[in-house]
Scaffold this active site. Structure first.
Site, short mmCIF file in Angstrom:
data_model
loop_
_atom_site.label_atom_id
_atom_site.label_comp_id
_atom_site.label_asym_id
_atom_site.label_seq_id
_atom_site.Cartn_x
_atom_site.Cartn_y
_atom_site.Cartn_z
N SER A 1 13.38 76.03 9.43
CA SER A 1 13.91 77.17 8.67
C SER A 1 14.58 76.69 7.40
O SER A 1 15.17 75.59 7.38
CB SER A 1 14.93 77.92 9.54
N TYR B 1 22.24 77.01 14.29
CA TYR B 1 20.81 77.22 14.02
C TYR B 1 20.30 76.18 13.01
O TYR B 1 19.21 75.61 13.18
CB TYR B 1 20.68 78.64 13.47
N LYS C 1 17.39 73.46 13.57
CA LYS C 1 16.18 73.54 12.75
C LYS C 1 15.93 72.24 11.99
O LYS C 1 14.78 71.86 11.75
CB LYS C 1 16.26 74.73 11.80
N1 LIG Z 1 11.92 85.69 10.58
C1 LIG Z 1 12.23 84.77 9.67
O1 LIG Z 1 12.32 85.04 8.47
C2 LIG Z 1 12.43 83.35 10.09
C3 LIG Z 1 12.91 82.43 9.14
C4 LIG Z 1 13.02 81.10 9.49
C5 LIG Z 1 12.68 80.70 10.77
N2 LIG Z 1 12.27 81.60 11.68
C6 LIG Z 1 11.91 81.13 13.01
O2 LIG Z 1 10.67 81.69 13.39
C7 LIG Z 1 10.62 81.80 14.83
C8 LIG Z 1 10.23 83.20 15.22
O3 LIG Z 1 11.26 84.08 14.81
P1 LIG Z 1 11.05 85.66 14.62
O4 LIG Z 1 11.63 85.98 13.30
O5 LIG Z 1 9.66 86.05 14.94
O6 LIG Z 1 12.09 86.19 15.72
P2 LIG Z 1 11.91 87.22 16.91
O7 LIG Z 1 13.26 87.40 17.49
O8 LIG Z 1 11.16 88.43 16.44
O9 LIG Z 1 10.97 86.44 17.93
C9 LIG Z 1 11.40 85.38 18.71
C10 LIG Z 1 10.74 85.46 20.05
O10 LIG Z 1 11.17 84.36 20.83
C11 LIG Z 1 11.41 84.83 22.15
N3 LIG Z 1 12.35 83.94 22.82
C12 LIG Z 1 13.69 83.83 22.61
N4 LIG Z 1 14.21 82.91 23.43
C13 LIG Z 1 13.18 82.42 24.18
C14 LIG Z 1 13.09 81.45 25.19
N5 LIG Z 1 14.18 80.79 25.62
N6 LIG Z 1 11.89 81.19 25.74
C15 LIG Z 1 10.78 81.83 25.32
N7 LIG Z 1 10.81 82.79 24.36
C16 LIG Z 1 12.00 83.07 23.80
C17 LIG Z 1 11.96 86.21 21.97
O11 LIG Z 1 11.86 86.98 23.16
C18 LIG Z 1 11.12 86.73 20.82
O12 LIG Z 1 9.94 87.39 21.28
C19 LIG Z 1 12.00 81.35 15.32
O13 LIG Z 1 11.96 80.00 15.68
C20 LIG Z 1 12.87 81.52 14.10
O14 LIG Z 1 14.01 80.72 14.13
C21 LIG Z 1 12.14 82.92 11.37
#
Ligand SMILES: NC(=O)c1ccc[n+]([C@@H]2O[C@H](COP(=O)([O-])OP(=O)(O)OC[C@H]3O[C@@H](n4cnc5c(N)ncnc54)[C@H](O)[C@@H]3O)[C@@H](O)[C@H]2O)c1
Length: 293
Positions: free
Chosen positions: A143, A156, A160
């Site tokens: 991230s 976080y 990351k």
């Molecule tokens: N959305 C963004 O802009 C963004 C930016 C940087 C990084 N990220 C990273 O992208 C990834 C996806 O994020 P997102 O935005 O889709 O979030 P989100 O919350 O929509 O999805 C995350 C998913 O992970 C699942 N989850 C949580 N804990 C878990 C566990 N212990 N075991 C299995 N599943 C688990 C949740 O149930 C959820 O479905 C994450 O790693 C997040 O840190 C997202």
């Protein structure tokens, strides 16, 4: 270039019950991969049904990535059924944002457990199978928060950036087995981003515009040890560079370092080290100490 074809490939996408993971799973399945949709609960079933409805191949793999034994059992079941695992996308994640002054250690550990140890658990569980089959593609989801910092996200960000270090070393260790490890730094309008950007900006960051970056990173032609950022249909490469710096030799003092800070920090001829030892090599060369590589 020819269309990326994932027929015959088996892929695990963690946290694929929603958000970015769901979009990745749908794209991989649309290219023919057998997808294991990992998530904590019923959300995984819904994505499996969605993929199956469009003729794709998917199975649910319900467990917490933070539970090493449960992850191993999930991976063992996949290997028993399909005989191989080609692709692992470490995507599952949670947030527990608070300024560092107010952050409980328990929340710090929880975030490390899910993001960093969760990715370690899943990668470790598939690693030997990938080594034996001499093929693997692994994506760590990092991230901008870890790469560049964000207020209120010390836990976080640490997790990351830990994933970047994990990727760098596993990329080196996996190379001779054609296991390519890369990082994705996404921006996607998911529940994780709610309230962070105004709705009209958020609407540009469709999760499905991030997933092509993932597909590129898990293709046969995947790069090695890249940090690919993706959002709103734009893609960038994040690189950790080292400046040429200064050489003070035996006369080194803290004062001289501070006085020459601008020269030390100049990005003229900075470079991307390919392994940790490049730092020492660079320092010896600058000091005029030559040795055979
Ligand atoms: N959305 C963004 O802009 C963004 C930016 C940087 C990084 N990220 C990273 O992208 C990834 C996806 O994020 P997102 O935005 O889709 O979030 P989100 O919350 O929509 O999805 C995350 C998913 O992970 C699942 N989850 C949580 N804990 C878990 C566990 N212990 N075991 C299995 N599943 C688990 C949740 O149930 C959820 O479905 C994450 O790693 C997040 O840190 C997202």
């Amino acid at each position: 270039m020819s269309k990326i074809d994932l027929n015959g490939r088996v892929a695990i996408v963690t946290g694929a019950g929603g958000g970015l993971g769901r979009a990745h799973a749908l794209l991989l399945a649309s290219r023919g991969a057998q997808v294991i949709v990992n998530d904590l609960g019923d959300a995984a079933d819904a994505v499996v049904a969605e993929i199956s409805a469009t003729g794709g191949k998917a199975r649910a793999g319900k467990c917490s990535v933070a539970d090493a034994e449960a992850v191993q059992a999930m991976v063992d079941a996949v290997l028993a059924e399909f005989g191989r695992i080609d692709i692992l996308i470490n995507n599952a994640g949670i947030l527990r944002d608070k300024s560092f002054a107010k952050m409980e250690l328990a929340d710090f550990r929880l975030v490390l457990d899910v993001h960093l140890m969760g990715s370690v658990n899943c990668t470790r569980a598939v690693w030997n199978a990938m080594r034996e089959q001499q093929y693997g593609r692994i994506v760590m989801t990092t991230s901008c928060s870890g790469l560049f910092g964000n207020f209120g996200q010390a836990n976080y960000a640490a997790a990351k950036m830990g994933l970047v270090g994990l990727m760098q070393t596993l990329g080196i260790e996996g190379e001779k087995h054609d296991i390519r490890v890369n990082c994705l730094a996404p921006t996607g309008a998911t529940r994780m981003m709610e309230g962070i950007l105004p709705p009209e900006q958020l609407s540009k960051f469709k999760p499905e515009l991030v997933s092509p970056a993932v597909l590129a990173l898990v293709s046969e032609q995947a790069p090695k040890r890249a940090i690919l950022s993706a959002g709103a249909g734009s893609f960038e490469l994040v690189q950790l560079t080292m400046t040429q710096g200064i050489a003070l030799g035996e006369a080194a003092t803290a004062e001289a370092i501070l006085q020459q800070w601008n020269a030390l920090a100049s990005r003229d001829q900075d470079f991307v080290p390919t392994q940790g030892f490049d730092q020492a090599r660079h320092e010896l060369r600058k000091g005029g100490f030559h040795f055979e590589a």
